[in-house]
Every structure is written in structure tokens, then in C-alpha cells.
Design a protein around this motif. Structure first.
Motif, PDB file in Angstrom:
ATOM      1  N   TYR A 187       0.805  -1.228   0.000  1.00 29.42           N
ATOM      2  CA  TYR A 187       0.000   0.000   0.000  1.00 29.42           C
ATOM      3  C   TYR A 187       0.837   1.276   0.000  1.00 29.42           C
ATOM      4  O   TYR A 187       0.277   2.380  -0.125  1.00 29.42           O
ATOM      5  CB  TYR A 187      -0.923   0.021   1.223  1.00 29.42           C
ATOM      6  N   SER A 188       2.130   1.159   0.160  1.00 29.89           N
ATOM      7  CA  SER A 188       2.973   2.336   0.346  1.00 29.89           C
ATOM      8  C   SER A 188       2.979   3.283  -0.846  1.00 29.89           C
ATOM      9  O   SER A 188       3.278   4.475  -0.712  1.00 29.89           O
ATOM     10  CB  SER A 188       4.414   1.904   0.671  1.00 29.89           C
ATOM     11  N   GLY A 189       2.622   2.776  -2.038  1.00 30.67           N
ATOM     12  CA  GLY A 189       2.613   3.628  -3.224  1.00 30.67           C
ATOM     13  C   GLY A 189       1.313   4.360  -3.455  1.00 30.67           C
ATOM     14  O   GLY A 189       1.201   5.176  -4.395  1.00 30.67           O
ATOM     15  N   LEU A 190       0.299   4.120  -2.640  1.00 30.43           N
ATOM     16  CA  LEU A 190      -0.990   4.789  -2.817  1.00 30.43           C
ATOM     17  C   LEU A 190      -0.865   6.290  -2.556  1.00 30.43           C
ATOM     18  O   LEU A 190      -0.151   6.718  -1.647  1.00 30.43           O
ATOM     19  CB  LEU A 190      -2.034   4.190  -1.866  1.00 30.43           C
ATOM     20  N   THR A 191      -1.597   7.071  -3.335  1.00 26.95           N
ATOM     21  CA  THR A 191      -1.577   8.531  -3.191  1.00 26.95           C
ATOM     22  C   THR A 191      -1.980   8.950  -1.786  1.00 26.95           C
ATOM     23  O   THR A 191      -1.356   9.847  -1.191  1.00 26.95           O
ATOM     24  CB  THR A 191      -2.524   9.173  -4.219  1.00 26.95           C
ATOM     25  N   ALA A 192      -3.006   8.317  -1.231  1.00 28.07           N
ATOM     26  CA  ALA A 192      -3.479   8.680   0.106  1.00 28.07           C
ATOM     27  C   ALA A 192      -2.424   8.399   1.164  1.00 28.07           C
ATOM     28  O   ALA A 192      -2.327   9.129   2.165  1.00 28.07           O
ATOM     29  CB  ALA A 192      -4.768   7.912   0.425  1.00 28.07           C
ATOM     30  N   VAL A 193      -1.632   7.363   0.963  1.00 29.31           N
ATOM     31  CA  VAL A 193      -0.561   7.053   1.908  1.00 29.31           C
ATOM     32  C   VAL A 193       0.552   8.095   1.803  1.00 29.31           C
ATOM     33  O   VAL A 193       1.033   8.614   2.812  1.00 29.31           O
ATOM     34  CB  VAL A 193      -0.001   5.635   1.661  1.00 29.31           C
ATOM     35  N   LYS A 194       0.934   8.420   0.581  1.00 27.04           N
ATOM     36  CA  LYS A 194       2.006   9.395   0.366  1.00 27.04           C
ATOM     37  C   LYS A 194       1.634  10.776   0.889  1.00 27.04           C
ATOM     38  O   LYS A 194       2.495  11.525   1.365  1.00 27.04           O
ATOM     39  CB  LYS A 194       2.346   9.484  -1.115  1.00 27.04           C
ATOM     40  N   SER A 195       0.357  11.128   0.798  1.00 26.59           N
ATOM     41  CA  SER A 195      -0.084  12.458   1.233  1.00 26.59           C
ATOM     42  C   SER A 195      -0.595  12.459   2.681  1.00 26.59           C
ATOM     43  O   SER A 195      -1.138  13.462   3.148  1.00 26.59           O
ATOM     44  CB  SER A 195      -1.180  12.969   0.302  1.00 26.59           C
ATOM     45  N   SER A 196      -0.436  11.318   3.349  1.00 25.89           N
ATOM     46  CA  SER A 196      -0.902  11.173   4.747  1.00 25.89           C
ATOM     47  C   SER A 196      -2.394  11.453   4.885  1.00 25.89           C
ATOM     48  O   SER A 196      -2.858  12.008   5.888  1.00 25.89           O
ATOM     49  CB  SER A 196      -0.100  12.103   5.680  1.00 25.89           C
ATOM     50  N   SER A 197      -3.153  11.066   3.865  1.00 24.75           N
ATOM     51  CA  SER A 197      -4.607  11.244   3.904  1.00 24.75           C
ATOM     52  C   SER A 197      -5.286   9.957   4.382  1.00 24.75           C
ATOM     53  O   SER A 197      -6.144   9.380   3.717  1.00 24.75           O
ATOM     54  CB  SER A 197      -5.120  11.645   2.517  1.00 24.75           C
ATOM     55  N   ILE A 198      -4.865   9.509   5.553  1.00 23.50           N
ATOM     56  CA  ILE A 198      -5.434   8.327   6.199  1.00 23.50           C
ATOM     57  C   ILE A 198      -6.080   8.793   7.493  1.00 23.50           C
ATOM     58  O   ILE A 198      -5.418   9.406   8.337  1.00 23.50           O
ATOM     59  CB  ILE A 198      -4.348   7.270   6.494  1.00 23.50           C
ATOM     60  N   PHE A 199      -7.361   8.509   7.657  1.00 24.45           N
ATOM     61  CA  PHE A 199      -8.104   9.076   8.777  1.00 24.45           C
ATOM     62  C   PHE A 199      -8.818   7.992   9.591  1.00 24.45           C
ATOM     63  O   PHE A 199      -9.325   7.022   9.033  1.00 24.45           O
ATOM     64  CB  PHE A 199      -9.126  10.088   8.259  1.00 24.45           C
TER      65      PHE A 199
END
Length: 306
Positions: A263-275
Motif C-alpha cells: 500500500y505504500s505507493g498509494l496517493t493517500a498514503v504518500k499524502s498522509s490522507s489516512i483518517f
């Protein structure tokens, strides 16, 4: 003949006098309603119901929301909201509560909303316990009907109508705010890692909540909570909604997810958009379901809920 009539009249007068003085308790009338549950079984409910056992967390929440928590004498281990319910004795877990423990509580009614408890229902009814099974569709409309049904069963129809009305008003308010903005793509993590990927697919209640909150659920094309890693990577969501895994904090769960190479390549992971989100609020069909819509909307559209 006259003597017989005189004796009868005297007896009536004495009885009337005793009733008036409270020496003899007058017969009490009780109203009843016939309720047809989700098995198409008719159960007659009187207003003398004073002891109930709930075998479903969402039913327990509804009972308290209706102001009838004082009737609850038993619950499951997973019935943990509101906080005061923890003072009620537990009869075991969701799928295999103790039948003997339930019977010992002498409930007037047992309320159930989980299909997996069918054998428990049969065992309780064999023991002479009245059980009402409530199984509504996994939707917001089904949630409204469920609350209204419990309100009918417990004689709290007006309170149930007030709750449903408030829920509809809250959701309408959210939808009005998000109506003019672009829905961000979102992914709800129900499970991840070596055991597979699971999400709120298009046939789930949480999918409806995400949609009502102004989100574009990328897992809408999946079914039965199952979603492939390939499709997750292809859709690459802008936002990831991640409830804490069992026994872990959100921070621990987030770090485990984000550090996983898959999952490390997902945009949400890269932008810290995990809530984070409270999974119980979203999973349980009940009075908090409308607030679940608000919680997701605040995640997806923070600029609108400052």
C-alpha cells in the motif's frame, strides 16, 4: 327470592366499598399490540413488559436512545454503548450467548437482529422465552424502520419518530453542504494484509454512508466486503478511512498499513490522507448512523465543517 336479591346487592355494595378503600385491588387493564417480526411470526406484546434482553449491540443502542434502558436486564459482550450499559450483566458473545443465563434473567422479551443467532432463538423459544427477531435491510431506510419497530415494541413510538426525524434532518444538512463540491475518491479499510483486502463494497451499509457524505467509494464495484489489491491500486483513492484494528490504536493500525509495501505507493498514503473512524458508529444500524454520515463528511470535506 327477596332474600337472595338482598344478599347479592349487599355483596356488591361491600365489594365496591372495599375497592374504594383500597382493601381489594381492582382488576388492572393492560393494552396489547400484535407485532410481526422478521420471521413473519406474530408476538403479542403487553404494556407489562418490564424485563428485556438484547442480543445485538445496535438494538441495545436503540433501547437506550428510546429512554427504555431501565428495562434492560441482559446484553452481549459487544453491547458497549452507551457507557452505562456496561453495568448490565452480559450473557456472552454475539453468536453463542448462554441460553441458561438468558432464561435465568426471566426476561419478558428477548430482542435479536442477527441472523446467525437463529439456533439461539429456537433454543430460547423452546425454553418458553418470547423472542422478537428484527432484520431490516442494510440501508438508512432500513435503519429508520428498525428504530420505529423497537419503538412500537417498547411503547415508545413518539420517541422513535423524534429520533428518526432528527436523523433525517442531520443527513439532509450534510447533503446540502456537500451538494456543490466534487466528491473525493475514498476507500474504507475493513481488513488488510496477509489475509486479504476487505472494504465497504457497493452492497454494504457503509457504502451508502460514504455516498451520503459526499464521497466516491472506489469499492462500489465490489461485493460482499471483498476487494482485490489490484483494483485498490488501480483506483488509487484520494482518502483512506481506516478504523483501528481489534486491540490496536489508530496510530498502530495506520503505521502497519502505511508501512506495508503493498500500500505504500498509494496517493493517500504518500499524502498522509489516512483518517480514523469509530467502526461501531458506521457498522451498527441505529441512532448513531446519521452521525456516521457527518463523521465521514468531515473527513472528506473538512473545509465545509470548520
Amino acid at each position: 327470592m327477596k332474600r337472595t336479591i338482598t344478599i347479592c346487592i349487599t355483596a356488591i355494595l361491600i365489594a365496591s366499598s372495599l375497592w374504594a378503600q383500597g382493601a381489594v385491588e381492582a382488576p388492572q387493564s393492560s393494552s396489547s399490540v400484535t407485532f410481526t417480526d422478521s420471521r413473519d411470526k406474530e408476538i403479542t406484546i403487553t404494556d407489562s413488559v418490564e424485563r428485556i434482553v438484547s442480543l445485538s449491540p445496535n438494538i441495545t443502542e436503540i433501547v437506550y436512545a428510546l429512554g427504555k434502558g431501565d428495562l434492560l436486564v441482559g446484553r452481549t459482550d459487544y453491547c458497549n454503548y452507551p457507557e452505562e450499559v456496561m453495568n448490565i450483566p452480559s450473557v456472552g458473545d454475539l453468536m453463542s450467548p448462554g441460553v441458561e443465563s438468558i432464561v435465568a434473567l426471566q426476561p419478558d422479551l428477548v430482542l435479536v437482529s442477527t441472523l446467525g443467532q437463529l439456533q439461539i432463538i429456537e433454543a430460547l423459544e423452546y425454553a418458553g422465552v418470547h423472542v422478537i427477531y428484527l432484520n431490516e435491510s442494510q440501508s438508512m431506510e432500513g435503519t429508520y424502520r428498525l428504530i420505529e419497530s423497537v419503538g412500537t415494541i417498547l411503547g415508545a413510538e413518539e420517541k422513535a419518530a423524534d429520533i428518526v426525524g432528527g436523523m433525517k434532518e442531520e443527513i439532509a444538512g450534510v447533503q446540502k453542504k456537500v451538494a456543490s463540491v466534487q466528491p473525493p475518491s475514498a476507500y474504507y479499510v475493513a481488513g488488510f494484509g496477509e489475509w486479504g483486502d476487505f472494504s465497504a463494497t457497493g452492497d454494504t451499509f457503509i457504502h451508502e454512508i460514504i455516498t451520503l457524505a459526499g464521497g466516491d467509494n472506489i469499492a462500489a464495484d465490489g461485493s460482499n466486503w471483498t476487494y482485490s489489491l489490484e483494483r485498490l491500486l488501480f483506483h488509487d483513492p484520494e482518502v483512506i478511512i481506516l478504523p483501528p484494528t481489534w486491540g490496536a490504536t489508530f496510530e498502530e493500525t495506520r503505521d502497519s498499513f502505511a508501512s506495508n509495501e503493498a500500500y505504500s505507493g498509494l496517493t493517500a498514503v504518500k499524502s498522509s490522507s489516512i483518517f480514523p473512524v469509530d467502526a461501531d458508529v458506521l457498522n451498527r444500524q441505529g441512532p448513531r448512523s446519521a452521525h456516521g454520515v457527518t463523521l465521514i463528511a468531515e473527513i472528506l470535506h473538512p473545509e465545509l465543517f470548520k
